[in-house]
Write a protein that holds these residues in place. Structure first.
Motif, PDB file in Angstrom:
ATOM      1  N   TYR A  93       0.816  -1.224   0.000  1.00 37.95           N
ATOM      2  CA  TYR A  93       0.000   0.000   0.000  1.00 37.95           C
ATOM      3  C   TYR A  93       0.848   1.271   0.000  1.00 37.95           C
ATOM      4  O   TYR A  93       0.323   2.355  -0.211  1.00 37.95           O
ATOM      5  CB  TYR A  93      -0.995  -0.016   1.166  1.00 37.95           C
ATOM      6  CG  TYR A  93      -2.101  -1.013   0.917  1.00 37.95           C
ATOM      7  CD1 TYR A  93      -3.246  -0.643   0.234  1.00 37.95           C
ATOM      8  CD2 TYR A  93      -1.964  -2.339   1.308  1.00 37.95           C
ATOM      9  CE1 TYR A  93      -4.247  -1.564  -0.043  1.00 37.95           C
ATOM     10  CE2 TYR A  93      -2.946  -3.265   1.038  1.00 37.95           C
ATOM     11  CZ  TYR A  93      -4.090  -2.873   0.362  1.00 37.95           C
ATOM     12  OH  TYR A  93      -5.064  -3.785   0.081  1.00 37.95           O
ATOM     13  N   ALA A  94       2.141   1.143   0.199  1.00 43.13           N
ATOM     14  CA  ALA A  94       3.038   2.289   0.027  1.00 43.13           C
ATOM     15  C   ALA A  94       3.399   2.476  -1.443  1.00 43.13           C
ATOM     16  O   ALA A  94       3.930   3.514  -1.833  1.00 43.13           O
ATOM     17  CB  ALA A  94       4.311   2.086   0.852  1.00 43.13           C
ATOM     18  N   LEU A  95       3.088   1.468  -2.264  1.00 41.31           N
ATOM     19  CA  LEU A  95       3.417   1.503  -3.686  1.00 41.31           C
ATOM     20  C   LEU A  95       2.203   1.736  -4.584  1.00 41.31           C
ATOM     21  O   LEU A  95       2.341   2.210  -5.705  1.00 41.31           O
ATOM     22  CB  LEU A  95       4.098   0.190  -4.092  1.00 41.31           C
ATOM     23  CG  LEU A  95       5.342  -0.182  -3.288  1.00 41.31           C
ATOM     24  CD1 LEU A  95       5.818  -1.575  -3.674  1.00 41.31           C
ATOM     25  CD2 LEU A  95       6.432   0.851  -3.498  1.00 41.31           C
ATOM     26  N   ALA A  96       1.029   1.361  -4.104  1.00 41.65           N
ATOM     27  CA  ALA A  96      -0.217   1.562  -4.848  1.00 41.65           C
ATOM     28  C   ALA A  96      -1.354   1.656  -3.832  1.00 41.65           C
ATOM     29  O   ALA A  96      -1.359   0.924  -2.840  1.00 41.65           O
ATOM     30  CB  ALA A  96      -0.471   0.424  -5.821  1.00 41.65           C
ATOM     31  N   ARG A  97      -2.311   2.546  -4.102  1.00 41.68           N
ATOM     32  CA  ARG A  97      -3.391   2.772  -3.146  1.00 41.68           C
ATOM     33  C   ARG A  97      -4.438   1.657  -3.155  1.00 41.68           C
ATOM     34  O   ARG A  97      -5.097   1.423  -2.149  1.00 41.68           O
ATOM     35  CB  ARG A  97      -4.067   4.123  -3.425  1.00 41.68           C
ATOM     36  CG  ARG A  97      -3.109   5.289  -3.267  1.00 41.68           C
ATOM     37  CD  ARG A  97      -3.793   6.641  -3.333  1.00 41.68           C
ATOM     38  NE  ARG A  97      -4.639   6.875  -4.468  1.00 41.68           N
ATOM     39  CZ  ARG A  97      -4.243   7.361  -5.647  1.00 41.68           C
ATOM     40  NH1 ARG A  97      -2.964   7.629  -5.848  1.00 41.68           N
ATOM     41  NH2 ARG A  97      -5.109   7.573  -6.613  1.00 41.68           N
ATOM     42  N   HIS A  98      -4.600   0.973  -4.265  1.00 45.46           N
ATOM     43  CA  HIS A  98      -5.603  -0.098  -4.385  1.00 45.46           C
ATOM     44  C   HIS A  98      -4.985  -1.319  -5.076  1.00 45.46           C
ATOM     45  O   HIS A  98      -5.409  -1.710  -6.159  1.00 45.46           O
ATOM     46  CB  HIS A  98      -6.814   0.397  -5.180  1.00 45.46           C
ATOM     47  CG  HIS A  98      -7.454   1.610  -4.622  1.00 45.46           C
ATOM     48  ND1 HIS A  98      -8.356   1.572  -3.583  1.00 45.46           N
ATOM     49  CD2 HIS A  98      -7.307   2.919  -4.954  1.00 45.46           C
ATOM     50  CE1 HIS A  98      -8.755   2.804  -3.303  1.00 45.46           C
ATOM     51  NE2 HIS A  98      -8.122   3.628  -4.116  1.00 45.46           N
ATOM     52  N   PRO A  99      -3.974  -1.928  -4.452  1.00 45.83           N
ATOM     53  CA  PRO A  99      -3.286  -3.032  -5.129  1.00 45.83           C
ATOM     54  C   PRO A  99      -4.165  -4.252  -5.376  1.00 45.83           C
ATOM     55  O   PRO A  99      -3.935  -4.990  -6.332  1.00 45.83           O
ATOM     56  CB  PRO A  99      -2.123  -3.360  -4.195  1.00 45.83           C
ATOM     57  CG  PRO A  99      -2.580  -2.883  -2.854  1.00 45.83           C
ATOM     58  CD  PRO A  99      -3.411  -1.665  -3.129  1.00 45.83           C
ATOM     59  N   MET A 100      -5.178  -4.465  -4.551  1.00 44.79           N
ATOM     60  CA  MET A 100      -6.044  -5.615  -4.792  1.00 44.79           C
ATOM     61  C   MET A 100      -6.884  -5.415  -6.053  1.00 44.79           C
ATOM     62  O   MET A 100      -7.116  -6.364  -6.804  1.00 44.79           O
ATOM     63  CB  MET A 100      -6.921  -5.903  -3.578  1.00 44.79           C
ATOM     64  CG  MET A 100      -6.106  -6.386  -2.383  1.00 44.79           C
ATOM     65  SD  MET A 100      -7.111  -6.921  -1.008  1.00 44.79           S
ATOM     66  CE  MET A 100      -7.826  -8.407  -1.701  1.00 44.79           C
ATOM     67  N   PRO A 162       1.707  -1.157  -8.587  1.00 47.68           N
ATOM     68  CA  PRO A 162       2.940  -0.457  -8.196  1.00 47.68           C
ATOM     69  C   PRO A 162       3.838  -0.153  -9.399  1.00 47.68           C
ATOM     70  O   PRO A 162       4.025  -0.998 -10.284  1.00 47.68           O
ATOM     71  CB  PRO A 162       3.616  -1.463  -7.259  1.00 47.68           C
ATOM     72  CG  PRO A 162       2.486  -2.254  -6.685  1.00 47.68           C
ATOM     73  CD  PRO A 162       1.491  -2.374  -7.825  1.00 47.68           C
ATOM     74  N   PHE A 163       4.316   1.071  -9.432  1.00 48.56           N
ATOM     75  CA  PHE A 163       5.254   1.566 -10.450  1.00 48.56           C
ATOM     76  C   PHE A 163       4.646   1.724 -11.853  1.00 48.56           C
ATOM     77  O   PHE A 163       5.333   2.131 -12.762  1.00 48.56           O
ATOM     78  CB  PHE A 163       6.508   0.674 -10.549  1.00 48.56           C
ATOM     79  CG  PHE A 163       7.119   0.350  -9.233  1.00 48.56           C
ATOM     80  CD1 PHE A 163       7.736   1.335  -8.477  1.00 48.56           C
ATOM     81  CD2 PHE A 163       7.060  -0.944  -8.722  1.00 48.56           C
ATOM     82  CE1 PHE A 163       8.303   1.021  -7.241  1.00 48.56           C
ATOM     83  CE2 PHE A 163       7.619  -1.252  -7.501  1.00 48.56           C
ATOM     84  CZ  PHE A 163       8.240  -0.272  -6.751  1.00 48.56           C
ATOM     85  N   VAL A 164       3.373   1.381 -12.028  1.00 48.73           N
ATOM     86  CA  VAL A 164       2.789   1.375 -13.361  1.00 48.73           C
ATOM     87  C   VAL A 164       1.561   2.262 -13.448  1.00 48.73           C
ATOM     88  O   VAL A 164       1.505   3.222 -14.223  1.00 48.73           O
ATOM     89  CB  VAL A 164       2.402  -0.062 -13.803  1.00 48.73           C
ATOM     90  CG1 VAL A 164       1.744  -0.056 -15.183  1.00 48.73           C
ATOM     91  CG2 VAL A 164       3.625  -0.960 -13.792  1.00 48.73           C
ATOM     92  N   TYR A 165       0.519   1.960 -12.661  1.00 52.29           N
ATOM     93  CA  TYR A 165      -0.786   2.633 -12.809  1.00 52.29           C
ATOM     94  C   TYR A 165      -1.476   2.748 -11.477  1.00 52.29           C
ATOM     95  O   TYR A 165      -1.764   1.811 -10.828  1.00 52.29           O
ATOM     96  CB  TYR A 165      -1.636   1.843 -13.812  1.00 52.29           C
ATOM     97  CG  TYR A 165      -3.067   2.297 -13.963  1.00 52.29           C
ATOM     98  CD1 TYR A 165      -3.383   3.615 -14.189  1.00 52.29           C
ATOM     99  CD2 TYR A 165      -4.102   1.383 -13.888  1.00 52.29           C
ATOM    100  CE1 TYR A 165      -4.713   4.013 -14.344  1.00 52.29           C
ATOM    101  CE2 TYR A 165      -5.417   1.775 -14.052  1.00 52.29           C
ATOM    102  CZ  TYR A 165      -5.718   3.084 -14.279  1.00 52.29           C
ATOM    103  OH  TYR A 165      -7.014   3.467 -14.436  1.00 52.29           O
TER     104      TYR A 165
END
Length: 165
Positions: A93-100, A162-165
């Motif tokens: 969650y430090a890399l993307a806000r909605h990784p799921m 993460p790192f993409v979108y």
């Protein structure tokens, strides 16, 4: 019903957002079922499609698992968070806000590629648009409950992957 209400606010679609969950479930089931309508790949592309699709399935599964484990007891299918839950900002969650959501999108795309489903590709595009809207509604609720959400959003620019979108 207008999708975006006055002031840019998306609708709740039921208590805690159950309507959002129901629509997402229908799209996911439709994508999974679209495998039956898959066209198949030409022999020369079959191996590459299987590898690409398999990698996306694996990465999607990984994001889903890591995101779910990080949320722990806060995990819920509903977009409206519980008042008692702290904001999760560490790990993935430090890399993307909605990784799921990102994991689900990658998994669905991998599935569509493996089965060469044109219907699945169209449904996947609808799922991307839908999850974009659902996450925006979820972020409205998160901002209401967590005063530090705006800062988290600023320092975590990637929404899904993460790192993409």
């Amino acid at each position: 019903m207008r999708l975006v209400r006055e002031g840019g606010r998306l609708p709740e679609l039921g208590t805690r957002g159950w309507g959002w969950v129901a629509i997402q479930a229908v799209l996911i089931v439709a994508i999974l079922l679209s495998a039956g309508a898959g066209l198949g790949w030409p022999e020369r592309l079959e191996t590459a499609a299987s590898i690409v699709g398999g990698v996306l399935l694996g990465l999607g599964s990984l994001l889903l698992a890591v995101g779910g484990l990080r949320l722990g007891a806060s995990l819920t299918p509903l977009p409206e968070p519980h008042d008692r839950n702290a904001l999760t900002t560490s790990g993935v969650y430090a890399l993307a806000r909605h990784p799921m959501y990102g994991g689900g999108l990658l998994f669905a795309l991998g599935w569509t590629i493996v089965f060469a489903s044109v219907a699945g590709a169209v449904l996947w595009l609808l799922l991307v648009a839908f999850v974009e809207l659902k996450s925006r509604r979820e972020e409205q609720w998160l901002a209401e409950r967590h005063p530090d959400y705006a800062e988290y959003r600023r320092r975590t620019p990637h929404r899904f992957i993460p790192f993409v979108y």
